[in-house]
Design an enzyme around this catalytic site. Structure first.
Site, PDB file in Angstrom:
ATOM      1  N   GLU A  35      17.165   2.898 -19.612  1.00 19.41           N
ATOM      2  CA  GLU A  35      16.347   3.194 -18.438  1.00 19.41           C
ATOM      3  C   GLU A  35      15.862   4.645 -18.499  1.00 19.41           C
ATOM      4  O   GLU A  35      16.661   5.564 -18.659  1.00 19.41           O
ATOM      5  CB  GLU A  35      17.144   2.961 -17.150  1.00 19.41           C
ATOM      6  CG  GLU A  35      16.460   3.430 -15.874  1.00 19.41           C
ATOM      7  CD  GLU A  35      15.065   2.860 -15.684  1.00 19.41           C
ATOM      8  OE1 GLU A  35      14.147   3.664 -15.377  1.00 19.41           O
ATOM      9  OE2 GLU A  35      14.877   1.641 -15.862  1.00 19.41           O
ATOM     10  N   CYS A  43      11.300  -1.039  -7.543  1.00 20.36           N
ATOM     11  CA  CYS A  43      11.613  -1.779  -6.325  1.00 20.36           C
ATOM     12  C   CYS A  43      12.615  -1.025  -5.465  1.00 20.36           C
ATOM     13  O   CYS A  43      12.387  -0.779  -4.290  1.00 20.36           O
ATOM     14  CB  CYS A  43      12.163  -3.157  -6.673  1.00 20.36           C
ATOM     15  SG  CYS A  43      12.801  -4.063  -5.258  1.00 20.36           S
ATOM     16  N   GLY A 181      -7.176  -2.362  -0.140  1.00 19.49           N
ATOM     17  CA  GLY A 181      -6.392  -3.514  -0.571  1.00 19.49           C
ATOM     18  C   GLY A 181      -5.489  -3.996   0.547  1.00 19.49           C
ATOM     19  O   GLY A 181      -4.846  -3.200   1.230  1.00 19.49           O
ATOM     20  N   ILE A 187      -0.855  -3.819   3.363  1.00 13.49           N
ATOM     21  CA  ILE A 187      -0.658  -4.178   4.764  1.00 13.49           C
ATOM     22  C   ILE A 187       0.627  -3.571   5.317  1.00 13.49           C
ATOM     23  O   ILE A 187       0.693  -3.171   6.489  1.00 13.49           O
ATOM     24  CB  ILE A 187      -0.664  -5.712   4.929  1.00 13.49           C
ATOM     25  CG1 ILE A 187      -2.094  -6.241   4.770  1.00 13.49           C
ATOM     26  CG2 ILE A 187      -0.100  -6.116   6.270  1.00 13.49           C
ATOM     27  CD1 ILE A 187      -3.075  -5.750   5.835  1.00 13.49           C
ATOM     28  N   GLY A 271      -3.169  -3.479  -6.454  1.00 16.04           N
ATOM     29  CA  GLY A 271      -2.411  -4.244  -7.432  1.00 16.04           C
ATOM     30  C   GLY A 271      -1.616  -3.378  -8.379  1.00 16.04           C
ATOM     31  O   GLY A 271      -1.501  -2.163  -8.200  1.00 16.04           O
ATOM     32  N   ASP A 311       7.747  -7.919 -14.080  1.00 20.14           N
ATOM     33  CA  ASP A 311       6.342  -7.610 -13.821  1.00 20.14           C
ATOM     34  C   ASP A 311       5.471  -7.512 -15.064  1.00 20.14           C
ATOM     35  O   ASP A 311       4.247  -7.415 -14.946  1.00 20.14           O
ATOM     36  CB  ASP A 311       6.225  -6.296 -13.026  1.00 20.14           C
ATOM     37  CG  ASP A 311       6.635  -6.460 -11.576  1.00 20.14           C
ATOM     38  OD1 ASP A 311       6.892  -7.598 -11.157  1.00 20.14           O
ATOM     39  OD2 ASP A 311       6.698  -5.439 -10.861  1.00 20.14           O
ATOM     40  N   HIS A 445      20.920 -23.928  18.364  1.00 14.62           N
ATOM     41  CA  HIS A 445      20.158 -23.470  19.530  1.00 14.62           C
ATOM     42  C   HIS A 445      20.966 -22.406  20.264  1.00 14.62           C
ATOM     43  O   HIS A 445      22.169 -22.555  20.422  1.00 14.62           O
ATOM     44  CB  HIS A 445      19.880 -24.640  20.471  1.00 14.62           C
ATOM     45  CG  HIS A 445      19.251 -24.238  21.765  1.00 14.62           C
ATOM     46  ND1 HIS A 445      17.900 -23.972  21.878  1.00 14.62           N
ATOM     47  CD2 HIS A 445      19.788 -24.028  22.995  1.00 14.62           C
ATOM     48  CE1 HIS A 445      17.627 -23.642  23.132  1.00 14.62           C
ATOM     49  NE2 HIS A 445      18.763 -23.668  23.834  1.00 14.62           N
TER      50      HIS A 445
END
Length: 466
Positions: A35, A43, A181, A187, A271, A311, A445
């Site tokens: 890494e 993420c 975007g 969003i 993106g 990804d 419920h």
């Protein structure tokens, strides 16, 4: 420089890579992770987790604004942006340390550096331009992730024009903001900054926001965001950005006409782009199409002994998909019986804006395009006792079934906590349940989940509470 042999070497320590490494170690394989920056990947450090921390602050602040609706009094509520950011970074840091602990606990060897293929069964590890280790393994898993995509003429400068990474650590709360975007990333940031008073405009080139979602859900989300004060421009594109020391002039084209918008900040959310450069793919049989590494159902590339997950492979580009691919990949390598390839139709997608959006499977339109005769069920939040008690009566649960077989083809939700509810339908799809199975299930419920039941009932004209 050391020469170390392993059974599996994973290049990349994100949600795909570190999960693959841990599972490999559990299966008795000597495993290493390479890494270059942060364990947990984008993420955990600069994506899914810190954005949720920011959005949680926004939710609490938003609740303050409506305290009187709950019989409470909150006076003079303010916010400290730097404290909000500090909390978000602290959450990310805590979890990154947790990943480091998990790898150590499972005896996974961690190499800090940039990994690249260096011949058959070989991975070189570089740091500061020098090779610090040469690793060998019969199985090499590429999990190098992705970065924010940029467009010519719209390059971020980190000051006025931000990527998602810049937007996670803002130095000031902009009075005005333009988001390019309207996918999940765009969003979510639009929702965060809007909650704290920014004048937010969203520009989307497609004919609706969150275009991957069901059209009905997209429409409901747009109405809600506009009600909250956002400006939404669909079928529009950004043609240019001119920046000064304090703001940006953004040229937006819509319906063949151009207009200039002056805003304090711009967020680019157009993106992602796979990190496949300089990882040693040249001279291998690894096939790359349109910037994406091609794999089979077991995550194998065209090069023997080389695998790819997350990804850098075909979408959806989601952390949970990467993690599941990692497990499938190493279990196949280890010869575990009854390993199943990932079924993309059962992968849920979530957007953590206000209100939340979640979905799994086919949209109504995609189901019809696939030749299904469909039955569609709907149940609104306003018909649910728990939603009303929570003060969250805005939302919808929508289910799509094959009319002949009763197969659940897709589920789509908008409203409070739907990102937690969607997995119920994910399990239903995995188990290949029918409408009869779901109808016969007893839902507790009072809960929001009752709307899932009612939506199924509605598809067959049997809804009770609406």
């Amino acid at each position: 420089m050391s020469d170390t042999s392993f059974d599996v070497v994973v290049v990349g320590g994100g949600p795909g890579g570190y999960v693959a490494a841990i599972r490999a170690a559990q299966l008795g394989l000597k495993t290493a992770v390479v890494e270059r920056e942060h364990l947990g990947g984008i993420c955990l450090n600069w994506g899914c987790i810190p954005t949720k921390a920011l959005l949680r602050s926004a939710d609490v602040y938003r609740t303050f604004q409506h305290a009187k609706d709950y019989g409470l009094a909150v006076q003079g509520a303010t916010f400290d942006l730097q404290a909000i950011v500090k909390r978000s970074r602290g959450v990310a840091s805590q979890l990154s340390s947790g990943v480091k602990h998990l790898l150590k606990k499972n005896k996974v060897h961690v190499f800090d550096g940039f990994g690249r293929l260096a011949g058959k069964g070989k991975v070189s590890v570089e740091s500061n331009g020098k090779v610090i280790a040469s690793l060998s393994a019969p199985h090499i898993i590429l999990a190098t992730g992705a970065r924010a995509r940029t467009l010519p003429g719209l390059e971020p400068d980190g000051k006025i024009v931000w990527t998602y990474k810049n937007a996670l650590v803002p130095d000031t709360m902009p009075k005005s903001l333009l988001v390019v975007g309207s996918g999940a990333i765009g969003i979510e940031f639009a929702s965060f900054f809007n909650a704290f008073g920014a004048d937010v405009t969203v520009v989307e080139v497609m004919d609706r926001i969150v275009p991957a979602e069901d059209a009905e859900i997209s429409g409901l989300l747009q109405k809600s965001l506009e009600k909250q004060g956002m400006k939404i421009m669909t079928k529009a594109s950004v043609k240019g950005i001119k920046t000064s020391a304090t703001n940006a002039v953004v040229t937006v084209e819509k319906d063949g006409k151009s207009q200039n918008l002056v805003v304090d900040r711009v967020i680019l959310a157009v993106g992602i782009q796979a990190n496949i450069e300089n990882i040693g793919l040249e001279g291998t049989a690894v096939k790359v199409e349109r910037g994406i590494v091609q794999v089979d159902e077991w995550c194998r590339t065209g090069e023997a002994g080389v695998y790819a997950i997350g990804d850098i492979t075909p979408g959806p580009w989601l952390a949970h998909k990467a993690s599941h691919e990692g497990i499938v990949c190493v279990e196949k390598i280890a010869g575990v019986k009854d390993v199943h390839p990932i079924n993309r139709s059962t992968i849920p997608g979530c957007t953590y804006c206000h209100p939340q959006v979640a979905s799994v499977g086919l949209t109504e339109a995609k189901a019809k395009e696939a030749g299904h005769e469909v039955k569609v069920g709907r149940f609104p939040f306003v018909g649910n006792g728990k939603a009303i008690a929570m003060g969250e009566p805005e939302g919808l649960v929508k289910t799509v079934f094959d009319a002949k077989t009763g197969e659940l083809l897709g589920a789509h939700m908008i409203g409070a906590e739907v990102t937690e509810m969607i997995q119920g339908f994910g399990i239903a799809k995995t188990l290949e349940t029918t409408e009869a199975d779901l109808m016969h299930t007893v839902f507790p419920h009072p809960t929001l989940s009752e709307m899932m039941h009612e939506s199924v009932l509605d598809a067959w004209g049997r809804a009770i509470h609406f």
